[in-house]
Design a protein around this motif. Sequence first.
Motif, PDB file in Angstrom:
ATOM      1  N   ALA B  34       0.852  -1.191   0.000  1.00  0.00           N
ATOM      2  CA  ALA B  34       0.000   0.000   0.000  1.00  0.00           C
ATOM      3  C   ALA B  34       0.884   1.235   0.000  1.00  0.00           C
ATOM      4  O   ALA B  34       1.871   1.303   0.742  1.00  0.00           O
ATOM      5  CB  ALA B  34      -0.904  -0.006   1.216  1.00  0.00           C
ATOM      6  N   PHE B  35       0.526   2.165  -0.861  1.00  0.00           N
ATOM      7  CA  PHE B  35       1.300   3.398  -1.014  1.00  0.00           C
ATOM      8  C   PHE B  35       0.372   4.513  -0.574  1.00  0.00           C
ATOM      9  O   PHE B  35      -0.493   4.939  -1.317  1.00  0.00           O
ATOM     10  CB  PHE B  35       1.685   3.513  -2.486  1.00  0.00           C
ATOM     11  N   VAL B  36       0.527   4.909   0.680  1.00  0.00           N
ATOM     12  CA  VAL B  36      -0.486   5.799   1.243  1.00  0.00           C
ATOM     13  C   VAL B  36       0.120   7.101   1.742  1.00  0.00           C
ATOM     14  O   VAL B  36       1.313   7.186   2.024  1.00  0.00           O
ATOM     15  CB  VAL B  36      -1.247   5.113   2.414  1.00  0.00           C
ATOM     16  N   GLY B  37      -0.748   8.058   1.836  1.00  0.00           N
ATOM     17  CA  GLY B  37      -0.339   9.381   2.285  1.00  0.00           C
ATOM     18  C   GLY B  37      -1.401  10.368   1.852  1.00  0.00           C
ATOM     19  O   GLY B  37      -2.222  10.053   0.991  1.00  0.00           O
ATOM     20  N   PRO B  38      -1.388  11.538   2.459  1.00  0.00           N
ATOM     21  CA  PRO B  38      -2.404  12.529   2.099  1.00  0.00           C
ATOM     22  C   PRO B  38      -2.238  12.974   0.650  1.00  0.00           C
ATOM     23  O   PRO B  38      -1.207  12.765   0.030  1.00  0.00           O
ATOM     24  CB  PRO B  38      -2.124  13.685   3.063  1.00  0.00           C
ATOM     25  N   ALA B 197      -3.538  -5.200   1.923  1.00  0.00           N
ATOM     26  CA  ALA B 197      -2.121  -4.852   1.848  1.00  0.00           C
ATOM     27  C   ALA B 197      -1.314  -5.699   2.816  1.00  0.00           C
ATOM     28  O   ALA B 197      -1.720  -5.944   3.957  1.00  0.00           O
ATOM     29  CB  ALA B 197      -1.932  -3.378   2.160  1.00  0.00           C
ATOM     30  N   GLY B 198      -0.177  -6.159   2.355  1.00  0.00           N
ATOM     31  CA  GLY B 198       0.737  -6.879   3.231  1.00  0.00           C
ATOM     32  C   GLY B 198       1.867  -5.986   3.710  1.00  0.00           C
ATOM     33  O   GLY B 198       2.533  -6.271   4.697  1.00  0.00           O
ATOM     34  N   HIS B 199       2.061  -4.899   2.973  1.00  0.00           N
ATOM     35  CA  HIS B 199       3.153  -3.998   3.314  1.00  0.00           C
ATOM     36  C   HIS B 199       2.663  -2.570   3.129  1.00  0.00           C
ATOM     37  O   HIS B 199       1.742  -2.318   2.355  1.00  0.00           O
ATOM     38  CB  HIS B 199       4.371  -4.264   2.427  1.00  0.00           C
ATOM     39  N   LEU B 200       3.292  -1.674   3.846  1.00  0.00           N
ATOM     40  CA  LEU B 200       2.812  -0.306   3.847  1.00  0.00           C
ATOM     41  C   LEU B 200       3.975   0.655   3.640  1.00  0.00           C
ATOM     42  O   LEU B 200       4.980   0.581   4.337  1.00  0.00           O
ATOM     43  CB  LEU B 200       2.164  -0.044   5.210  1.00  0.00           C
ATOM     44  N   VAL B 201       3.831   1.513   2.643  1.00  0.00           N
ATOM     45  CA  VAL B 201       4.783   2.613   2.480  1.00  0.00           C
ATOM     46  C   VAL B 201       3.993   3.897   2.674  1.00  0.00           C
ATOM     47  O   VAL B 201       3.107   4.214   1.876  1.00  0.00           O
ATOM     48  CB  VAL B 201       5.450   2.589   1.096  1.00  0.00           C
ATOM     49  N   VAL B 202       4.262   4.579   3.773  1.00  0.00           N
ATOM     50  CA  VAL B 202       3.528   5.802   4.083  1.00  0.00           C
ATOM     51  C   VAL B 202       4.392   6.983   3.676  1.00  0.00           C
ATOM     52  O   VAL B 202       5.565   7.055   4.043  1.00  0.00           O
ATOM     53  CB  VAL B 202       3.181   5.887   5.577  1.00  0.00           C
ATOM     54  N   VAL B 203       3.788   7.907   2.902  1.00  0.00           N
ATOM     55  CA  VAL B 203       4.560   9.060   2.452  1.00  0.00           C
ATOM     56  C   VAL B 203       3.889  10.350   2.892  1.00  0.00           C
ATOM     57  O   VAL B 203       2.680  10.410   3.105  1.00  0.00           O
ATOM     58  CB  VAL B 203       4.721   9.078   0.915  1.00  0.00           C
ATOM     59  N   GLY B 204       4.705  11.347   3.078  1.00  0.00           N
ATOM     60  CA  GLY B 204       4.227  12.690   3.381  1.00  0.00           C
ATOM     61  C   GLY B 204       5.225  13.682   2.834  1.00  0.00           C
ATOM     62  O   GLY B 204       6.442  13.500   2.972  1.00  0.00           O
TER      63      GLY B 204
END
Lengths: 498, 307
Positions: B34-38, B197-204
Amino acid sequence: MTGLIRAELTKFRSVRGWVVGCGVAAVLMVLFAVLAGAGTSDTGGPRGGGSLPVGPDGTPVVDGLTLVRQPMAGDGTLTVRVAALTGTALPPPQPGDAAPPGPASPTESGPAAAEPWAKAGLIVKAGTAPGSPYAAVLVTGDHGVRMQHDFVHDLAGPTDARWLRLVRAGGTVTGYASVDGTAWTRIGSAPLPAGEVSAGMFVASPPHEEFDQFLGGTSSMGGKVIATGVFDNLTAAGLPTGADWETVTFGDDPAADRPDIGSTRTGDTFTVSGAGDVAPATAAAGPKLEQTLVGGFAALTVLVVLGVLFVTTEYRRGLVRTTFTATPGRLRVLAAKAVVIGAVTFAVGLVAATAALLVGTAVRGSGGYPVSTGVQIRIVVGTAALLAVAAVFAVAIGTILRRGAGAVAAVVVLTVLPYILSVAAVLPAVPAQWVLRLTPAAAFAIQQTVPEWPQVHQAYTPAFGFFPLPPWGGFAVLCGWTAAALAVAAVLLRRRDA
Amino acid sequence: MEATIEVNGLRKAYGRTVALDGMTFTVTPGRVTAFVGPNGAGKSTTMRVVLGLDRVDAGTALIGGRPYRSLRTPLRHVGALLDASALHPARSGRDHLLWQAHSQRLAATRVDEVLRLTGLAEVGRRRAGGYSLGMRQRLGVAGALLGDPPVLMLDEPFNGLDPEGIRWMRGFLRTLAAEGRAVLVSSHLMSELQDTAGHLVVVGRGRVVADTGVAELIAAASADRVTLRTAARTEAMTALARAGATVAVTDKDTLTVDGVPADRVVTVLSEAGVPFSEISAHRATLEEAYMELTRDAVEFRASEVTP
């Protein structure tokens, strides 16, 4: 690359509006051909009948002159001095005027300056049939001494010479001119078939014509002119001894029937009056063949819009990212789009132009300036090529600007508008000619069927169907614009984020 | 080719606005990342850079070790869905896929396969302009699957999907990952990726804030919170407080216990002889775990606005 071309072709054919647009372009082209043909039949002008004779090389010509001649069987030499060359303008013939115009009356203007291309000189002419080969050395009204042969060939001689000499030796005729009758300048030579020819003095005068293309229109006025040449100091070798000089008039010019055309002899002075011209034809009764392709500008408008939209809709929808994701080589995409648009519009243009030519010719009937098969193919294929290259130009402009409205406006202003402004005589002649040299609209020269001849006075302006550049030269201008636009588009494509 | 996406030190500025500020992460095969962030954190820009659409000022992005632009038929290596509405409305969905197939030298039969796979076989020959947003998302996924690629990259694929569509998309993504593909899915709504999602990449703000496994993250966020239902509220509070727990009253007979695992709560209450009717260990949702994770970043941003 073939896969990419298939991809772009699939894109084009799968949007129904674009396919319909191609059909509309073709229909418009044929519709204009019908309108052009129907329009000319309404004028009721002379049509059909007067088909032009052709010269030895097949060029349509006019062949009207008054000749004072003797037969010349083999080699020979003629020398003469042209003492004077004047012109007499005739009033325009009145429609319905039963009686032919009488001899020069006080209402007509008296002797005046000859037409610039009025001719008086020596000629050897093979046969009396219109268009038969000849060689001549002559004095003109305003263009000095010339050596001309077989209608299309014209060499300039001394401007102030009055003495002329024509030497026939074997199959070659050589022309000389002299200011004083002793020091001679060779002008040039021309081939002439062996056998008996007519040799002698001739006078001809093209009609007086004034043309103007000004802001918002054109005008032309003119009338028949009779030129009169006075010859003296005639010496001849190679002619039958003791034969009489015979006066003959050539040409179907109505003015040739006038009693004041002919020759008189006073001692050793000959006064010869003649009308008509011995020159390539630049006009004919009836419309020009390229008028059947007048819808080209309408088809062009539709097809350049398609070319622009083929690119700009992708930018508008964000589809261009899908395209460049599938093919990261953006220049290959641009090339594939250009190939597809070029091929599609060329095919549409070829069908439309062929149909327009056939339909237009059928509607207007025969007549007009005769056009060889080669030139017919050139104007049809050239029109298709014009449409195709212009559509590729539109693709490039669309790529550069990325916005449909702006790109359509830019392409129409550069291609269609200059053509309409120039050919419809909205612009004066000189700006119109520059516009048709510099803008992509120069490519419309590809449709010109009647060549320009420097030795014939004509309105060589766009409104009269004459382009400032030769057919392929004008087409090259469009190609140059397209190449430049493609280069700019390529640079921007590589540099920009998609 | 190895099914990976490697993003290393991407930097990109639009004028004075920094879009990417040292973005670095790796997507590995066999799981959904998962490629998440605002919004505006740089997710879409990163994806465009990976696909060779946008240039960067610094850094590299590699697919299986190769730059995207070096791929001859890239859709056979990476399937991407950037914007489901990037369609010509007059073109049918099938033709939209067909031109892409031609560009990759794929057979037209593959187009019909992916249409079936995404449930669009019935509507494939209709104008795409008439498709609902959900159908467009499916068409976009169909396009991404066209070249049967080992790497998939989907930007906000849940946008516009109805609940049934969301369930379908989750299952679909899990299946693709289970087949051994590397799947990168961006989203600004963490809840959409629950159980997927098995993995998480959180960006800001153009860089990675956290790069972690989802299981560990949820375990950490759920740590030692127990909900307890008991009639003997006061006794339970006393016993648990003695055992070191923090206890809060949430209802007349419900307590929330923090700081002591559930089995320890049972032992403490049994030893003290306090009756209880229900005890449940709380499991954090992915959303909660995400909020926990990004709280610091959000606070940092808020404090920056008012120095």
